[in-house]
Design a protein around this motif. Structure first.
Motif, PDB file in Angstrom:
ATOM      1  N   ILE A 112       1.888  53.655   0.557  1.00  0.00           N
ATOM      2  CA  ILE A 112       1.110  52.448   0.293  1.00  0.00           C
ATOM      3  C   ILE A 112       0.260  52.063   1.495  1.00  0.00           C
ATOM      4  CG2 ILE A 112       1.257  49.992  -0.234  1.00  0.00           C
ATOM      5  CD1 ILE A 112       3.836  50.694  -1.806  1.00  0.00           C
ATOM      6  N   GLY A 113       0.889  51.900   2.628  1.00  0.00           N
ATOM      7  CA  GLY A 113       0.190  51.342   3.782  1.00  0.00           C
ATOM      8  C   GLY A 113      -0.753  52.286   4.498  1.00  0.00           C
ATOM      9  N   ALA A 114      -0.377  53.548   4.617  1.00  0.00           N
ATOM     10  CA  ALA A 114      -1.176  54.463   5.444  1.00  0.00           C
ATOM     11  C   ALA A 114      -2.581  54.718   4.889  1.00  0.00           C
ATOM     12  CB  ALA A 114      -0.416  55.774   5.655  1.00  0.00           C
ATOM     13  N   PRO A 115      -2.724  55.080   3.598  1.00  0.00           N
ATOM     14  CA  PRO A 115      -4.091  55.303   3.108  1.00  0.00           C
ATOM     15  C   PRO A 115      -4.943  54.038   3.138  1.00  0.00           C
ATOM     16  CG  PRO A 115      -2.492  56.285   1.615  1.00  0.00           C
ATOM     17  CD  PRO A 115      -1.724  55.460   2.604  1.00  0.00           C
ATOM     18  N   LEU A 116      -4.356  52.910   2.784  1.00  0.00           N
ATOM     19  CA  LEU A 116      -5.103  51.654   2.797  1.00  0.00           C
ATOM     20  C   LEU A 116      -5.515  51.281   4.213  1.00  0.00           C
ATOM     21  CD1 LEU A 116      -6.194  49.221   1.231  1.00  0.00           C
ATOM     22  CD2 LEU A 116      -3.969  48.127   1.568  1.00  0.00           C
ATOM     23  N   THR A 117      -4.623  51.431   5.158  1.00  0.00           N
ATOM     24  CA  THR A 117      -4.942  51.139   6.559  1.00  0.00           C
ATOM     25  C   THR A 117      -6.049  52.058   7.059  1.00  0.00           C
ATOM     26  OG1 THR A 117      -2.679  50.404   6.942  1.00  0.00           O
ATOM     27  CG2 THR A 117      -3.975  50.999   8.890  1.00  0.00           C
ATOM     28  N   ALA A 118      -6.013  53.324   6.667  1.00  0.00           N
ATOM     29  CA  ALA A 118      -7.045  54.269   7.093  1.00  0.00           C
ATOM     30  C   ALA A 118      -8.411  53.875   6.537  1.00  0.00           C
ATOM     31  CB  ALA A 118      -6.678  55.673   6.648  1.00  0.00           C
ATOM     32  N   VAL A 119      -8.474  53.518   5.263  1.00  0.00           N
ATOM     33  CA  VAL A 119      -9.758  53.145   4.645  1.00  0.00           C
ATOM     34  C   VAL A 119     -10.309  51.877   5.290  1.00  0.00           C
ATOM     35  CG1 VAL A 119     -10.823  52.337   2.503  1.00  0.00           C
ATOM     36  CG2 VAL A 119      -9.334  54.320   2.468  1.00  0.00           C
ATOM     37  N   VAL A 120      -9.482  50.866   5.403  1.00  0.00           N
ATOM     38  CA  VAL A 120      -9.929  49.610   6.015  1.00  0.00           C
ATOM     39  C   VAL A 120     -10.292  49.843   7.482  1.00  0.00           C
ATOM     40  CG1 VAL A 120      -9.226  47.255   6.623  1.00  0.00           C
ATOM     41  CG2 VAL A 120      -8.661  48.169   4.370  1.00  0.00           C
ATOM     42  N   GLY A 121      -9.518  50.659   8.164  1.00  0.00           N
ATOM     43  CA  GLY A 121      -9.820  50.988   9.554  1.00  0.00           C
ATOM     44  C   GLY A 121     -11.151  51.708   9.702  1.00  0.00           C
ATOM     45  N   LEU A 122     -11.462  52.611   8.777  1.00  0.00           N
ATOM     46  CA  LEU A 122     -12.752  53.312   8.829  1.00  0.00           C
ATOM     47  C   LEU A 122     -13.919  52.355   8.571  1.00  0.00           C
ATOM     48  CD1 LEU A 122     -11.842  56.702   7.152  1.00  0.00           C
ATOM     49  CD2 LEU A 122     -12.467  56.298   9.542  1.00  0.00           C
ATOM     50  N   TYR A 123     -13.735  51.405   7.677  1.00  0.00           N
ATOM     51  CA  TYR A 123     -14.784  50.392   7.481  1.00  0.00           C
ATOM     52  C   TYR A 123     -14.982  49.582   8.760  1.00  0.00           C
ATOM     53  CZ  TYR A 123     -15.066  51.260   2.462  1.00  0.00           C
ATOM     54  OH  TYR A 123     -15.256  51.834   1.240  1.00  0.00           O
ATOM     55  N   PHE A 124     -13.896  49.315   9.470  1.00  0.00           N
ATOM     56  CA  PHE A 124     -14.000  48.592  10.737  1.00  0.00           C
ATOM     57  C   PHE A 124     -14.750  49.431  11.775  1.00  0.00           C
ATOM     58  CE2 PHE A 124     -12.174  47.300  14.900  1.00  0.00           C
ATOM     59  CZ  PHE A 124     -12.689  46.010  14.929  1.00  0.00           C
ATOM     60  N   VAL A 125     -14.488  50.728  11.814  1.00  0.00           N
ATOM     61  CA  VAL A 125     -15.207  51.615  12.736  1.00  0.00           C
ATOM     62  C   VAL A 125     -16.696  51.617  12.410  1.00  0.00           C
ATOM     63  CG1 VAL A 125     -15.521  54.042  13.414  1.00  0.00           C
ATOM     64  CG2 VAL A 125     -13.220  53.066  13.273  1.00  0.00           C
ATOM     65  N   VAL A 126     -17.028  51.686  11.129  1.00  0.00           N
ATOM     66  CA  VAL A 126     -18.440  51.633  10.734  1.00  0.00           C
ATOM     67  C   VAL A 126     -19.054  50.304  11.155  1.00  0.00           C
ATOM     68  CG1 VAL A 126     -20.038  51.622   8.764  1.00  0.00           C
ATOM     69  CG2 VAL A 126     -18.168  53.271   8.848  1.00  0.00           C
ATOM     70  N   PHE A 127     -18.315  49.217  10.961  1.00  0.00           N
ATOM     71  CA  PHE A 127     -18.784  47.904  11.394  1.00  0.00           C
ATOM     72  C   PHE A 127     -19.103  47.914  12.888  1.00  0.00           C
ATOM     73  CE2 PHE A 127     -18.063  43.695  13.158  1.00  0.00           C
ATOM     74  CZ  PHE A 127     -18.792  42.880  12.302  1.00  0.00           C
ATOM     75  N   LEU A 128     -18.212  48.472  13.690  1.00  0.00           N
ATOM     76  CA  LEU A 128     -18.435  48.535  15.141  1.00  0.00           C
ATOM     77  C   LEU A 128     -19.623  49.424  15.487  1.00  0.00           C
ATOM     78  CD1 LEU A 128     -14.789  48.767  16.519  1.00  0.00           C
ATOM     79  CD2 LEU A 128     -16.322  46.782  16.547  1.00  0.00           C
ATOM     80  N   LEU A 129     -19.747  50.566  14.825  1.00  0.00           N
ATOM     81  CA  LEU A 129     -20.880  51.453  15.083  1.00  0.00           C
ATOM     82  C   LEU A 129     -22.202  50.769  14.758  1.00  0.00           C
ATOM     83  CD1 LEU A 129     -19.464  54.839  13.723  1.00  0.00           C
ATOM     84  CD2 LEU A 129     -19.906  54.233  16.111  1.00  0.00           C
ATOM     85  N   VAL A 130     -22.225  50.043  13.655  1.00  0.00           N
ATOM     86  CA  VAL A 130     -23.443  49.315  13.281  1.00  0.00           C
ATOM     87  C   VAL A 130     -23.721  48.212  14.290  1.00  0.00           C
ATOM     88  CG1 VAL A 130     -24.412  47.744  11.550  1.00  0.00           C
ATOM     89  CG2 VAL A 130     -23.325  49.868  10.838  1.00  0.00           C
ATOM     90  N   THR A 131     -22.691  47.498  14.686  1.00  0.00           N
ATOM     91  CA  THR A 131     -22.858  46.388  15.617  1.00  0.00           C
ATOM     92  C   THR A 131     -23.401  46.854  16.960  1.00  0.00           C
ATOM     93  OG1 THR A 131     -21.063  45.171  14.557  1.00  0.00           O
ATOM     94  CG2 THR A 131     -21.649  44.513  16.802  1.00  0.00           C
ATOM     95  N   PHE A 132     -22.885  47.966  17.453  1.00  0.00           N
ATOM     96  CA  PHE A 132     -23.243  48.377  18.808  1.00  0.00           C
ATOM     97  C   PHE A 132     -24.236  49.533  18.903  1.00  0.00           C
ATOM     98  CE2 PHE A 132     -19.018  46.392  19.256  1.00  0.00           C
ATOM     99  CZ  PHE A 132     -19.403  45.336  20.065  1.00  0.00           C
ATOM    100  N   GLY A 133     -24.573  50.188  17.794  1.00  0.00           N
ATOM    101  CA  GLY A 133     -25.454  51.331  17.914  1.00  0.00           C
ATOM    102  C   GLY A 133     -26.588  51.430  16.923  1.00  0.00           C
ATOM    103  N   TYR A 134     -26.517  50.709  15.815  1.00  0.00           N
ATOM    104  CA  TYR A 134     -27.515  50.866  14.756  1.00  0.00           C
ATOM    105  C   TYR A 134     -28.905  50.480  15.232  1.00  0.00           C
ATOM    106  CZ  TYR A 134     -29.109  51.150   9.931  1.00  0.00           C
ATOM    107  OH  TYR A 134     -29.740  51.522   8.778  1.00  0.00           O
ATOM    108  N   ASP A 135     -28.991  49.363  15.928  1.00  0.00           N
ATOM    109  CA  ASP A 135     -30.305  48.916  16.403  1.00  0.00           C
ATOM    110  C   ASP A 135     -30.911  49.943  17.346  1.00  0.00           C
ATOM    111  OD1 ASP A 135     -32.462  47.008  16.793  1.00  0.00           O
ATOM    112  OD2 ASP A 135     -31.585  46.649  18.766  1.00  0.00           O
ATOM    113  N   LYS A 136     -30.117  50.429  18.271  1.00  0.00           N
ATOM    114  CA  LYS A 136     -30.609  51.373  19.272  1.00  0.00           C
ATOM    115  C   LYS A 136     -30.983  52.715  18.648  1.00  0.00           C
ATOM    116  CE  LYS A 136     -29.074  53.882  23.338  1.00  0.00           C
ATOM    117  NZ  LYS A 136     -27.926  54.195  24.174  1.00  0.00           N
ATOM    118  N   LEU A 137     -30.117  53.243  17.802  1.00  0.00           N
ATOM    119  CA  LEU A 137     -30.324  54.588  17.275  1.00  0.00           C
ATOM    120  C   LEU A 137     -31.218  54.652  16.042  1.00  0.00           C
ATOM    121  CD1 LEU A 137     -26.685  55.903  17.675  1.00  0.00           C
ATOM    122  CD2 LEU A 137     -28.653  56.395  19.134  1.00  0.00           C
ATOM    123  N   ILE A 138     -31.101  53.689  15.164  1.00  0.00           N
ATOM    124  CA  ILE A 138     -31.826  53.767  13.893  1.00  0.00           C
ATOM    125  C   ILE A 138     -33.066  52.889  13.896  1.00  0.00           C
ATOM    126  CG2 ILE A 138     -31.659  53.481  11.395  1.00  0.00           C
ATOM    127  CD1 ILE A 138     -29.850  55.712  12.517  1.00  0.00           C
TER     128      ILE A 138
END
Length: 149
Positions: A112-138
């Motif tokens: 139950i917890g591991a797949p859900l944590t991984a998916v939500v965690g990956l969305y958080f990583v994308v959020f961080l990448l967008v926050t700190f790199g999207y403007d500069k790179l894209i």
């Protein structure tokens, strides 16, 4: 149907009037909606609530994909856009294979917890990448001159 409407109607009305900073905020909001949506859809007992949450998730995915597609298209020269989309589709296909394998492997650890944590965690990583790199790179990458062969 919800996905098509989110791309054709919602994304067009939301993204068109926004500048680059607004587009980044919309991407961040989509990541937040996706993360919370997955979490709450998994933890609810009501089928109508699950449908409502997944309608929001699908809308967020449609808006997110529309923005990313439009922004990445402007990174390549007109002669290279087809190749860029080919590479992006290949990466998406590989992710479509690796994601379920990883999810199944995580489910062996904690069903139950591991797949859900991984998916939500990956969305958080994308959020961080967008926050700190999207403007500069894209966003700024669009304004740089494109080289053609």
């Amino acid at each position: 149907l919800t996905y098509a409407l989110s791309q054709g109607v919602v994304a067009k009305r939301v993204v068109k009037p926004l500048g680059p900073a607004g587009r980044i905020r919309v991407i961040q909001l989509c990541c937040i909606a996706l993360g919370f949506g997955r979490y709450f859809a998994f933890h609810t007992q009501s089928l109508p609530v699950v449908y409502a949450i997944f309608a929001c998730i699908i809308t967020a995915l449609g808006v997110l994909n529309t923005i990313l597609t439009a922004d990445t298209a402007s990174l390549a020269s007109p002669d290279e856009v087809g190749g860029l989309y080919g590479v992006l589709e290949s990466v998406e296909s590989v992710a479509g294979i690796c994601g379920p394998i990883a999810g199944g492997s995580l489910a062996l650890i904690d069903p139950i917890g591991a797949p859900l944590t991984a998916v939500v965690g990956l969305y958080f990583v994308v959020f961080l990448l967008v926050t700190f790199g999207y403007d500069k790179l894209i966003i700024r990458g669009k304004s740089e001159p494109k080289k053609t062969a």
